[in-house]
Design a protein around this motif. Structure first.
Motif, short mmCIF file in Angstrom:
data_model
loop_
_atom_site.label_atom_id
_atom_site.label_comp_id
_atom_site.label_asym_id
_atom_site.label_seq_id
_atom_site.Cartn_x
_atom_site.Cartn_y
_atom_site.Cartn_z
N PHE A 260 -16.69 5.29 -6.67
CA PHE A 260 -15.65 5.93 -7.48
C PHE A 260 -14.43 5.03 -7.61
CE2 PHE A 260 -18.25 9.44 -6.00
CZ PHE A 260 -18.35 10.23 -7.13
N ASN A 261 -13.70 5.25 -8.68
CA ASN A 261 -12.50 4.46 -8.97
C ASN A 261 -11.29 5.12 -8.32
OD1 ASN A 261 -11.02 2.37 -10.12
ND2 ASN A 261 -10.65 3.49 -12.02
N VAL A 262 -10.88 4.59 -7.19
CA VAL A 262 -9.74 5.12 -6.45
C VAL A 262 -8.57 4.16 -6.63
CG1 VAL A 262 -8.86 5.79 -4.18
CG2 VAL A 262 -11.26 6.20 -4.76
N SER A 263 -7.43 4.68 -7.05
CA SER A 263 -6.27 3.82 -7.21
C SER A 263 -5.86 3.24 -5.86
CB SER A 263 -5.09 4.61 -7.80
OG SER A 263 -3.91 3.84 -7.75
N PRO A 264 -5.65 1.93 -5.78
CA PRO A 264 -5.26 1.31 -4.50
C PRO A 264 -3.80 1.57 -4.13
CG PRO A 264 -5.30 -0.34 -6.23
CD PRO A 264 -5.80 0.93 -6.86
N SER A 265 -3.10 2.38 -4.90
CA SER A 265 -1.66 2.58 -4.69
C SER A 265 -1.34 3.59 -3.59
CB SER A 265 -1.00 3.04 -6.00
OG SER A 265 -1.62 4.22 -6.48
N TYR A 266 -2.36 4.26 -3.03
CA TYR A 266 -2.07 5.26 -2.00
C TYR A 266 -1.67 4.59 -0.68
CZ TYR A 266 -6.70 4.48 0.13
OH TYR A 266 -7.79 3.93 0.74
N GLN A 267 -0.99 5.35 0.17
CA GLN A 267 -0.49 4.78 1.43
C GLN A 267 -0.36 5.87 2.48
OE1 GLN A 267 3.01 2.14 1.22
NE2 GLN A 267 3.85 3.24 2.99
N ARG A 268 -0.78 5.58 3.70
CA ARG A 268 -0.58 6.51 4.82
C ARG A 268 0.84 6.34 5.35
NH1 ARG A 268 -1.32 5.69 10.25
NH2 ARG A 268 -2.42 3.75 9.82
N CYS A 269 1.51 7.46 5.58
CA CYS A 269 2.89 7.44 6.07
C CYS A 269 2.99 8.28 7.35
CB CYS A 269 3.85 7.99 5.01
SG CYS A 269 3.91 7.02 3.49
N ARG A 270 3.61 7.73 8.37
CA ARG A 270 3.67 8.41 9.67
C ARG A 270 4.65 9.57 9.68
NH1 ARG A 270 4.92 3.33 13.33
NH2 ARG A 270 6.20 2.96 11.48
N ASN A 271 5.65 9.52 8.80
CA ASN A 271 6.67 10.57 8.80
C ASN A 271 7.33 10.62 7.43
OD1 ASN A 271 8.65 8.41 8.78
ND2 ASN A 271 8.24 8.20 10.98
N MET A 272 8.28 11.55 7.27
CA MET A 272 8.90 11.74 5.97
C MET A 272 9.80 10.57 5.59
SD MET A 272 8.85 13.54 3.32
CE MET A 272 7.84 14.90 3.91
N ASP A 273 10.35 9.86 6.56
CA ASP A 273 11.15 8.67 6.24
C ASP A 273 10.29 7.62 5.54
OD1 ASP A 273 13.39 9.81 7.34
OD2 ASP A 273 13.16 8.84 9.30
N GLU A 274 9.07 7.44 6.00
CA GLU A 274 8.16 6.49 5.36
C GLU A 274 7.74 6.99 3.98
OE1 GLU A 274 4.89 5.27 7.78
OE2 GLU A 274 6.18 4.36 9.32
N VAL A 275 7.63 8.31 3.82
CA VAL A 275 7.33 8.89 2.51
C VAL A 275 8.44 8.55 1.53
CG1 VAL A 275 7.11 11.04 1.21
CG2 VAL A 275 5.89 10.77 3.38
N ILE A 276 9.69 8.71 1.94
CA ILE A 276 10.84 8.40 1.09
C ILE A 276 10.83 6.92 0.70
CG2 ILE A 276 13.36 8.36 0.93
CD1 ILE A 276 12.19 11.19 1.01
N ALA A 277 10.49 6.07 1.66
CA ALA A 277 10.43 4.62 1.38
C ALA A 277 9.36 4.32 0.33
CB ALA A 277 10.15 3.86 2.67
N TYR A 278 8.21 5.01 0.42
CA TYR A 278 7.14 4.83 -0.57
C TYR A 278 7.62 5.25 -1.96
CZ TYR A 278 2.65 5.68 -2.94
OH TYR A 278 1.62 5.69 -3.84
N ILE A 279 8.30 6.38 -2.01
CA ILE A 279 8.81 6.89 -3.29
C ILE A 279 9.75 5.89 -3.93
CG2 ILE A 279 10.31 8.66 -4.31
CD1 ILE A 279 9.04 10.65 -2.30
N LYS A 280 10.64 5.33 -3.13
CA LYS A 280 11.62 4.37 -3.65
C LYS A 280 10.94 3.07 -4.09
CE LYS A 280 15.59 6.19 -1.12
NZ LYS A 280 16.60 5.97 -0.06
N LYS A 281 9.91 2.66 -3.35
CA LYS A 281 9.19 1.43 -3.70
C LYS A 281 8.55 1.52 -5.08
CE LYS A 281 5.05 0.57 -2.01
NZ LYS A 281 3.93 0.22 -1.09
N TRP A 282 8.00 2.71 -5.38
CA TRP A 282 7.26 2.87 -6.64
C TRP A 282 8.12 3.36 -7.80
CZ3 TRP A 282 2.74 0.98 -8.01
CH2 TRP A 282 1.85 0.58 -7.02
N GLU A 283 9.39 3.65 -7.56
CA GLU A 283 10.24 4.20 -8.63
C GLU A 283 10.31 3.27 -9.84
OE1 GLU A 283 14.36 6.70 -9.17
OE2 GLU A 283 13.98 5.62 -7.29
N GLU A 284 10.37 1.96 -9.60
CA GLU A 284 10.38 0.98 -10.68
C GLU A 284 9.03 0.30 -10.82
OE1 GLU A 284 12.78 0.66 -12.84
OE2 GLU A 284 14.06 2.10 -11.79
#
Length: 682
Positions: A260-284
């Motif tokens: 199956f075609n899975v987007s490689p853009s996913y990421q495991r995050c240990r906590n919500m701070d890492e989630v926020i960092a992921y969001i900011k990384k992909w904003e642009e």
């Protein structure tokens, strides 16, 4: 060539071409030239033409389309396709994190972040590794079978590869049209329009945006046209009774292994701070992708914890969507008009000077209610900011005060219904104004009938909005119950341009709706806050409209997933004399107002009456679905999460330890498969 030789050759070519397809479209690896690939495909097509009975289900010749589908069959999803709750700031995400933490009662947990692609949600069913069905999301409970069109998407495997592929599973996917394909098609349309202009022919419409173009293409009748548009797909979830992995991240990796075609853009995050960092990384960075995306989906990684957290009637408690700031434009506010809905709520709508926004031309935007007009301080002739993210209806978000005209007058919310002239009222604790003239206000009456005949309600598809309005105007009907007394001769005599066949079809559709199950009739009635899912839960619990109408507040609240707001709305509905009169008329129509007798437990059989169960794990003699049906057959209720109100946890092998610990902590009785069997009647 003998039949046996042809069979072996077809199998070998099918496997070889599918491999090249996967390498090229999923892994971006070209192992052969286009000419070599075309020659192999041509050889396979010729062999299949000579030996049609030997064509395999995963034959790559299906990719080119050719099937004509006049009507797409509506089918129920094996697993409901729930929508996600949305968040728009970090505070919302931390509140979600606190709810997860509370729900898991101190367990350690982590998240997986995925980009929220702007496409069409799909459900793909595989049996014995072969793609059997592709269905649109629809209303979440059922969608349209578009399998012929799904098979033209080259990134969707016709056969899952791997030794450990389950016998039955579903994948959730996002079908989309890439920006490159979108631009290519629009360029072709532009060139065609030049030719048409020279010949004096009407221009073809350009595609508005990739998302709408994908949605329209997936529903085309000719699958060969679908194939030519080169749609694409990313898969993002695995659904099955048997989980081959313990985490969502592992499921994505397993899907990738299966082809199956899975987007490689996913990421495991240990906590919500890492989630926020992921969001900011992909904003642009997201703008570098080949398709549009408007946010991020955050999911609890451990599958057992997802099940422990459960879902509401509409969305999972273990996932949330973060939406990036919507695209904005400025345009002139020309006027405000008012719409009356089926509940009597009056909604203001801004009429705007046309402006291009998120790939479409916007002329109207929602203003929600009187409070919003006051909050925005809207004046005549204002230049307003308009946003359109993932919402269907754009909204006004602010005013450019620097461009406000001198002596501009502020807009004031109306005091009388724009349709019937009745003075508007405001219900306590609500922002909306309502027209109280329920029986005499045409938009309300029309809206209730439109809701009643809708596909996921009574499904009378021969009754459109214009036809309903016409029947109301000439006095053929006054409410939905009057539909059941219509006859062909009345329709032809009183409605303009109504032909014999159309009248027959309408009457037949109305008669057929008498077989619609009680749960959908309950939804069709239109009790406020009772959507399709809530209606099904109420129908299953009370078994009849009569029993539901007599339920008190405490009884209603004790129904799983029915809160105070819904309970109060149900009580108000059945206490209203106008609704009581409507129900009495409905009883005379012959529609289903109770569950079928064969589905009800007898007094002797109702051993689980009033008892609630959670079923978890793997069982030897039953599947989980079979156990749930047995519980319901004997009068019990099956719920998704463990709480103090739960009576039994039916525990199988491989059940998550956290679920068992929670049940023990709350002193919920835990029974094995054998103990459950011992509880059943002989």
């Amino acid at each position: 060539m003998t039949a046996e030789e042809a069979k072996k050759k077809i199998a070998a070519l099918t496997e070889q071409i599918n491999h090249y397809n996967h390498q090229y479209y999923v892994n971006a690896i070209s192992e052969v030239t286009d000419y070599e690939f075309d020659m192999l495909l041509k050889e396979l097509e010729q062999l299949e033409e000579e030996h049609p009975t030997l064509k395999q289900e995963d034959s790559p010749t299906q990719r080119v389309g050719g099937t004509i589908t006049k009507n797409f069959e509506t089918v129920a999803h094996t697993y409901p396709m729930l929508s996600l709750s949305n968040s728009y700031n970090e505070e919302d995400l931390y509140e979600f994190d606190q709810r997860v933490q509370k729900g898991l009662e101190g367990e350690e947990y982590e998240y997986v972040c995925e980009l929220k692609f702007d496409g069409v949600a799909l459900s793909l069913t595989y049996k014995n590794g072969i793609l059997k069905r592709g269905v649109t999301r629809g209303d979440g409970a059922q969608g349209d079978d578009i399998t012929a069109n799904i098979k033209t998407v080259r990134t969707i495997p016709l056969k899952a590869q791997g030794k450990d592929v389950p016998d039955f599973f579903e994948v959730r996917a996002e079908g989309f049209m890439s920006r490159a394909s979108f631009d290519r098609i629009n360029n072709d349309i532009a060139e065609e329009n030049i030719r048409r202009e020279q010949e004096g022919k009407k221009h073809l419409n350009m595609l508005a945006n990739p998302r709408n173009a994908a949605a329209g293409t997936f529903k085309m009748q000719d699958s060969s046209v679908v194939a030519s548009r080169q749609l694409d797909c990313y898969v993002y979830a695995y659904m099955s009774e048997n989980d081959p992995v313990e985490k969502h991240e592992e499921a994505l990796q397993k899907l990738k292994e299966w082809g199956f075609n899975v987007s490689p853009s996913y990421q495991r995050c240990r906590n919500m701070d890492e989630v926020i960092a992921y969001i900011k990384k992909w904003e642009e960075k997201r703008f570098e992708l080949p398709l549009d995306t408007d946010g991020v989906v955050i999911k609890v990684n451990h599958i057992k914890q997802q099940k422990e957290l459960g879902s509401t009637a509409k969305s999972p408690r273990w996932a949330i969507a973060y939406k990036y700031k919507a695209e904005s434009a400025t345009t002139a506010l020309e006027s405000i008009t008012y719409q009356v809905g089926r509940t009597g709520a009056v909604t203001p709508v801004a009429n705007l000077a046309p402006v291009q926004l998120a790939g479409t031309v916007v002329k109207r935007a929602s203003l929600h209610n009187a409070n919003e007009i006051e909050r925005l301080d809207l004046h005549e002739g204002d230049q307003v900011f308009v946003e359109k993210g993932g919402e269907i209806i754009p909204k006004v978000t602010g005013v450019d005060l620097s461009q406000r005209l001198k002596d501009a007058k502020p807009f004031e919310f109306i005091h009388a219904c724009p349709s019937c002239g009745t003075a508007l009222e405001r219900k306590e604790g609500e922002a909306a104004y309502y027209c109280p003239n329920e029986l005499g206000c045409l938009p309300q009456v029309k809206g209730r009938i439109e809701h009643f005949v809708a596909r996921k309600a009574m499904n009378i598809d021969s009754l459109g909005s214009e036809r309903i309005e016409q029947m109301l105007e000439v006095g053929l009907i006054k409410d939905a119950t009057d539909l059941y007394s219509l006859r062909k001769v009345d329709l032809i005599a009183k409605l303009e341009k109504f032909k014999d066949k159309s009248a027959e079809k309408m009457v037949a559709g109305i008669d057929a709706s008498k077989e619609i199950p009680f749960s959908r009739v309950l939804f069709a009635i239109g009790i406020r806050f009772v959507g399709a899912t809530v209606a099904e839960k109420l129908a299953t619990h009370f078994r009849s409209l009569e029993a539901l109408s007599k339920a008190d507040r405490e009884t209603l609240i004790n129904v799983p997933e029915i809160g105070e707001k819904i309970a109060d709305s149900i009580l108000a509905f059945f206490q209203d004399p106008k609704q009581q009169a409507f129900i009495e008329k409905l009883k005379q129509t012959g529609v289903q107002l109770e569950m079928p007798e064969q589905e009800e437990a007898t007094v002797e059989e109702a051993i689980f009456e009033g008892q609630t169960f959670v079923v978890s794990g793997v069982f030897q003699d039953y599947s989980r679905d079979e156990l749930k049906k047995l519980i319901q057959r004997y009068g019990g209720k099956v719920v998704s999460s463990i709480s103090k109100k739960l009576n039994y946890l039916v525990a199988g092998d491989k059940m998550g330890p956290s679920k068992k610990e929670k049940a023990e902590k709350l002193e919920v009785r835990i029974v094995s498969e054998q103990e459950f069997k011992d509880m059943l009647p002989l």
